[in-house]
Write a protein that holds these residues in place. Structure first.
Motif, PDB file in Angstrom:
ATOM      1  N   ILE A 128      57.751 153.331 137.089  1.00  0.00           N
ATOM      2  CA  ILE A 128      56.540 153.171 136.270  1.00  0.00           C
ATOM      3  C   ILE A 128      56.831 152.336 135.023  1.00  0.00           C
ATOM      4  CG2 ILE A 128      54.862 154.415 134.865  1.00  0.00           C
ATOM      5  CD1 ILE A 128      55.065 156.709 136.895  1.00  0.00           C
ATOM      6  N   LEU A 129      57.948 152.622 134.369  1.00  0.00           N
ATOM      7  CA  LEU A 129      58.301 151.866 133.160  1.00  0.00           C
ATOM      8  C   LEU A 129      58.564 150.394 133.489  1.00  0.00           C
ATOM      9  CD1 LEU A 129      60.637 154.436 131.352  1.00  0.00           C
ATOM     10  CD2 LEU A 129      58.270 153.856 130.797  1.00  0.00           C
ATOM     11  N   LEU A 130      59.233 150.139 134.605  1.00  0.00           N
ATOM     12  CA  LEU A 130      59.494 148.758 135.007  1.00  0.00           C
ATOM     13  C   LEU A 130      58.188 148.016 135.319  1.00  0.00           C
ATOM     14  CD1 LEU A 130      62.580 149.325 137.334  1.00  0.00           C
ATOM     15  CD2 LEU A 130      62.574 148.009 135.206  1.00  0.00           C
ATOM     16  N   MET A 131      57.271 148.705 135.984  1.00  0.00           N
ATOM     17  CA  MET A 131      56.008 148.054 136.327  1.00  0.00           C
ATOM     18  C   MET A 131      55.142 147.806 135.091  1.00  0.00           C
ATOM     19  SD  MET A 131      54.264 146.575 138.560  1.00  0.00           S
ATOM     20  CE  MET A 131      55.163 146.987 140.052  1.00  0.00           C
ATOM     21  N   VAL A 132      55.154 148.731 134.152  1.00  0.00           N
ATOM     22  CA  VAL A 132      54.411 148.520 132.907  1.00  0.00           C
ATOM     23  C   VAL A 132      54.995 147.342 132.141  1.00  0.00           C
ATOM     24  CG1 VAL A 132      53.877 149.523 130.659  1.00  0.00           C
ATOM     25  CG2 VAL A 132      53.612 150.902 132.725  1.00  0.00           C
ATOM     26  N   ALA A 133      56.336 147.258 132.093  1.00  0.00           N
ATOM     27  CA  ALA A 133      56.979 146.125 131.419  1.00  0.00           C
ATOM     28  C   ALA A 133      56.616 144.809 132.104  1.00  0.00           C
ATOM     29  CB  ALA A 133      58.494 146.324 131.415  1.00  0.00           C
ATOM     30  N   TYR A 134      56.569 144.829 133.422  1.00  0.00           N
ATOM     31  CA  TYR A 134      56.192 143.621 134.161  1.00  0.00           C
ATOM     32  C   TYR A 134      54.738 143.232 133.869  1.00  0.00           C
ATOM     33  CZ  TYR A 134      54.611 140.823 138.114  1.00  0.00           C
ATOM     34  OH  TYR A 134      54.040 139.859 138.890  1.00  0.00           O
ATOM     35  N   ALA A 135      53.833 144.212 133.878  1.00  0.00           N
ATOM     36  CA  ALA A 135      52.419 143.930 133.638  1.00  0.00           C
ATOM     37  C   ALA A 135      52.188 143.414 132.221  1.00  0.00           C
ATOM     38  CB  ALA A 135      51.588 145.184 133.879  1.00  0.00           C
ATOM     39  N   VAL A 136      52.865 143.989 131.255  1.00  0.00           N
ATOM     40  CA  VAL A 136      52.715 143.536 129.875  1.00  0.00           C
ATOM     41  C   VAL A 136      53.268 142.121 129.727  1.00  0.00           C
ATOM     42  CG1 VAL A 136      53.447 143.944 127.497  1.00  0.00           C
ATOM     43  CG2 VAL A 136      52.704 145.858 128.914  1.00  0.00           C
ATOM     44  N   GLY A 137      54.358 141.832 130.427  1.00  0.00           N
ATOM     45  CA  GLY A 137      54.964 140.510 130.335  1.00  0.00           C
ATOM     46  C   GLY A 137      54.133 139.431 130.982  1.00  0.00           C
ATOM     47  N   THR A 138      53.488 139.730 132.104  1.00  0.00           N
ATOM     48  CA  THR A 138      52.686 138.727 132.812  1.00  0.00           C
ATOM     49  C   THR A 138      51.228 138.701 132.374  1.00  0.00           C
ATOM     50  OG1 THR A 138      52.267 140.336 134.594  1.00  0.00           O
ATOM     51  CG2 THR A 138      54.158 138.846 134.846  1.00  0.00           C
ATOM     52  N   LYS A 139      50.711 139.853 131.956  1.00  0.00           N
ATOM     53  CA  LYS A 139      49.307 139.986 131.533  1.00  0.00           C
ATOM     54  C   LYS A 139      48.335 139.577 132.637  1.00  0.00           C
ATOM     55  CE  LYS A 139      50.414 139.168 126.670  1.00  0.00           C
ATOM     56  NZ  LYS A 139      50.181 138.321 125.472  1.00  0.00           N
ATOM     57  N   THR A 140      48.711 139.834 133.888  1.00  0.00           N
ATOM     58  CA  THR A 140      47.851 139.498 135.026  1.00  0.00           C
ATOM     59  C   THR A 140      47.885 140.627 136.037  1.00  0.00           C
ATOM     60  OG1 THR A 140      49.690 138.356 136.107  1.00  0.00           O
ATOM     61  CG2 THR A 140      48.172 136.998 134.809  1.00  0.00           C
ATOM     62  N   ASN A 141      46.904 140.595 136.937  1.00  0.00           N
ATOM     63  CA  ASN A 141      46.838 141.507 138.076  1.00  0.00           C
ATOM     64  C   ASN A 141      46.856 142.974 137.664  1.00  0.00           C
ATOM     65  OD1 ASN A 141      46.773 142.414 140.736  1.00  0.00           O
ATOM     66  ND2 ASN A 141      48.178 140.811 141.411  1.00  0.00           N
ATOM     67  N   TRP A 142      45.925 143.349 136.827  1.00  0.00           N
ATOM     68  CA  TRP A 142      45.832 144.743 136.399  1.00  0.00           C
ATOM     69  C   TRP A 142      45.375 145.640 137.543  1.00  0.00           C
ATOM     70  CZ3 TRP A 142      48.267 145.482 132.072  1.00  0.00           C
ATOM     71  CH2 TRP A 142      48.326 144.458 131.135  1.00  0.00           C
ATOM     72  N   ALA A 143      44.637 145.076 138.495  1.00  0.00           N
ATOM     73  CA  ALA A 143      44.240 145.877 139.656  1.00  0.00           C
ATOM     74  C   ALA A 143      45.466 146.349 140.429  1.00  0.00           C
ATOM     75  CB  ALA A 143      43.323 145.056 140.571  1.00  0.00           C
ATOM     76  N   GLY A 144      46.432 145.453 140.615  1.00  0.00           N
ATOM     77  CA  GLY A 144      47.675 145.830 141.288  1.00  0.00           C
ATOM     78  C   GLY A 144      48.454 146.870 140.514  1.00  0.00           C
ATOM     79  N   LEU A 145      48.440 146.773 139.184  1.00  0.00           N
ATOM     80  CA  LEU A 145      49.144 147.750 138.353  1.00  0.00           C
ATOM     81  C   LEU A 145      48.576 149.148 138.555  1.00  0.00           C
ATOM     82  CD1 LEU A 145      51.060 148.620 136.049  1.00  0.00           C
ATOM     83  CD2 LEU A 145      49.251 147.955 134.445  1.00  0.00           C
ATOM     84  N   PHE A 146      47.250 149.278 138.535  1.00  0.00           N
ATOM     85  CA  PHE A 146      46.654 150.604 138.678  1.00  0.00           C
ATOM     86  C   PHE A 146      46.719 151.099 140.121  1.00  0.00           C
ATOM     87  CE2 PHE A 146      44.689 149.338 134.623  1.00  0.00           C
ATOM     88  CZ  PHE A 146      45.021 150.461 133.873  1.00  0.00           C
ATOM     89  N   LEU A 147      46.800 150.187 141.093  1.00  0.00           N
ATOM     90  CA  LEU A 147      47.076 150.610 142.461  1.00  0.00           C
ATOM     91  C   LEU A 147      48.469 151.208 142.549  1.00  0.00           C
ATOM     92  CD1 LEU A 147      46.213 150.731 145.447  1.00  0.00           C
ATOM     93  CD2 LEU A 147      47.170 148.432 145.717  1.00  0.00           C
ATOM     94  N   TYR A 148      49.410 150.567 141.895  1.00  0.00           N
ATOM     95  CA  TYR A 148      50.777 151.117 141.815  1.00  0.00           C
ATOM     96  C   TYR A 148      50.758 152.489 141.137  1.00  0.00           C
ATOM     97  CZ  TYR A 148      55.797 151.273 140.706  1.00  0.00           C
ATOM     98  OH  TYR A 148      57.115 151.645 140.606  1.00  0.00           O
ATOM     99  N   GLY A 149      49.985 152.591 140.060  1.00  0.00           N
ATOM    100  CA  GLY A 149      49.891 153.872 139.359  1.00  0.00           C
ATOM    101  C   GLY A 149      49.280 154.965 140.219  1.00  0.00           C
ATOM    102  N   THR A 150      48.323 154.612 141.080  1.00  0.00           N
ATOM    103  CA  THR A 150      47.723 155.587 141.986  1.00  0.00           C
ATOM    104  C   THR A 150      48.758 156.153 142.953  1.00  0.00           C
ATOM    105  OG1 THR A 150      45.606 154.411 141.867  1.00  0.00           O
ATOM    106  CG2 THR A 150      45.904 155.955 143.693  1.00  0.00           C
ATOM    107  N   VAL A 151      49.580 155.260 143.524  1.00  0.00           N
ATOM    108  CA  VAL A 151      50.631 155.717 144.448  1.00  0.00           C
ATOM    109  C   VAL A 151      51.657 156.571 143.702  1.00  0.00           C
ATOM    110  CG1 VAL A 151      52.402 154.978 146.078  1.00  0.00           C
ATOM    111  CG2 VAL A 151      50.294 153.660 145.864  1.00  0.00           C
ATOM    112  N   ALA A 152      52.023 156.138 142.496  1.00  0.00           N
ATOM    113  CA  ALA A 152      52.986 156.910 141.709  1.00  0.00           C
ATOM    114  C   ALA A 152      52.451 158.305 141.387  1.00  0.00           C
ATOM    115  CB  ALA A 152      53.320 156.158 140.426  1.00  0.00           C
ATOM    116  N   CYS A 153      51.162 158.400 141.071  1.00  0.00           N
ATOM    117  CA  CYS A 153      50.565 159.710 140.779  1.00  0.00           C
ATOM    118  C   CYS A 153      50.493 160.580 142.034  1.00  0.00           C
ATOM    119  CB  CYS A 153      49.179 159.531 140.176  1.00  0.00           C
ATOM    120  SG  CYS A 153      49.196 158.912 138.477  1.00  0.00           S
ATOM    121  N   CYS A 154      50.334 159.971 143.206  1.00  0.00           N
ATOM    122  CA  CYS A 154      50.398 160.737 144.458  1.00  0.00           C
ATOM    123  C   CYS A 154      51.768 161.383 144.619  1.00  0.00           C
ATOM    124  CB  CYS A 154      50.113 159.824 145.647  1.00  0.00           C
ATOM    125  SG  CYS A 154      48.378 159.425 145.895  1.00  0.00           S
ATOM    126  N   HIS A 155      52.819 160.596 144.370  1.00  0.00           N
ATOM    127  CA  HIS A 155      54.171 161.155 144.447  1.00  0.00           C
ATOM    128  C   HIS A 155      54.350 162.281 143.423  1.00  0.00           C
ATOM    129  CE1 HIS A 155      54.861 158.086 147.216  1.00  0.00           C
ATOM    130  NE2 HIS A 155      55.628 157.270 146.545  1.00  0.00           N
TER     131      HIS A 155
END
Length: 238
Positions: A40-67
């Motif tokens: 999660i921390l790596l993906m947040v760092a990636y999203a903040v660095g690129t500032k793109t594809n927030w839909a993909g970020l929250f899709l990742y967060g959905t899977v992480a919350c399932c786990h």
């Protein structure tokens, strides 16, 4: 560096998926939590660095919350995990709608979708087994929710591929139908990602003006002959 963050985050999520079905001790659960938090921390760092594809970020967060939910079923944090899961699910849908309203990176969003579908395989199997053993249909319904969420991302990409003429209509129909079934949806998403990766934009045709064509060009040999200096005749030397 940004790609390294992205792939490390996805690998962390997949590792947590693999370990999810083997959590029998507190040490194993702690290892899963650590891997999930690192992803999660790596993906947040990636999203903040690129500032793109927030839909993909929250899709990742959905899977992480399932786990997280399945790891926390035996303790008091399960309701919090379920609340975070619902919030990430809604945010992913909102940002997906905002993303597809304008041109977007197909390869990027398909990559997020494929990783999410693969990472959710343990949840699908666990839900199926719990539904059969307990007789509670809620677990199987949750599988359909996860399939609908990830397939909505894939179908949105498929529509964009058809509009950009990356895929033929017949192939688009077949790949779209595959998204409504478990496991064939993964095959469909992988095929779409390969098509997008191999697609090359056609080069625009350059129309040469009529006056620049060879038929209207002056004879270069004749022009060179006219410009050549005249040699003095032999009679003049004599």
């Amino acid at each position: 560096m940004k790609k390294v963050l992205y792939y490390l985050a996805q690998v962390s999520l997949l590792l947590c998926s693999i370990m999810l079905g083997f959590v029998t001790t507190e040490q194993m659960a702690l290892l899963c939590y650590s891997t999930l938090l690192a992803g999660i921390l790596l993906m947040v760092a990636y999203a903040v660095g690129t500032k793109t594809n927030w839909a993909g970020l929250f899709l990742y967060g959905t899977v992480a919350c399932c786990h997280w939910f399945y790891l926390s079923v035996a303790n008091n944090t399960a309701p919090i995990a379920m609340g975070c899961l619902g919030a990430c699910l809604l945010l992913s849908l909102v940002f997906l709608y905002l993303t597809i309203r304008k041109p977007f990176d197909l390869r990027h969003l398909l990559s997020f979708t494929l990783f999410a579908k693969v990472a959710l395989i343990p949840e699908l199997l666990l839900n199926y087994l719990m539904s059969k053993s307990s007789g509670v249909e809620m677990f199987s319904y949750f599988n359909w929710v996860l399939l609908a969420l990830t397939s909505l991302f894939a179908i949105s990409c498929l529509v964009a591929m058809y509009r950009r003429q990356i895929v033929l209509q017949s192939w688009a129909i077949v790949l779209g139908v595959f998204q409504f079934f478990f496991f064939t949806d993964i095959i469909s998403t992988a095929a779409m990602l390969i098509m997008v990766a191999r697609y090359k934009e056609p080069e625009p045709e350059v129309h040469e003006p009529l006056y620049k064509k060879s038929a209207f060009a002056p004879n270069k040999a004749l022009k060179a002959k006219k410009q050549a200096p005249k040699q003095p005749s032999k009679k003049a030397h004599k």
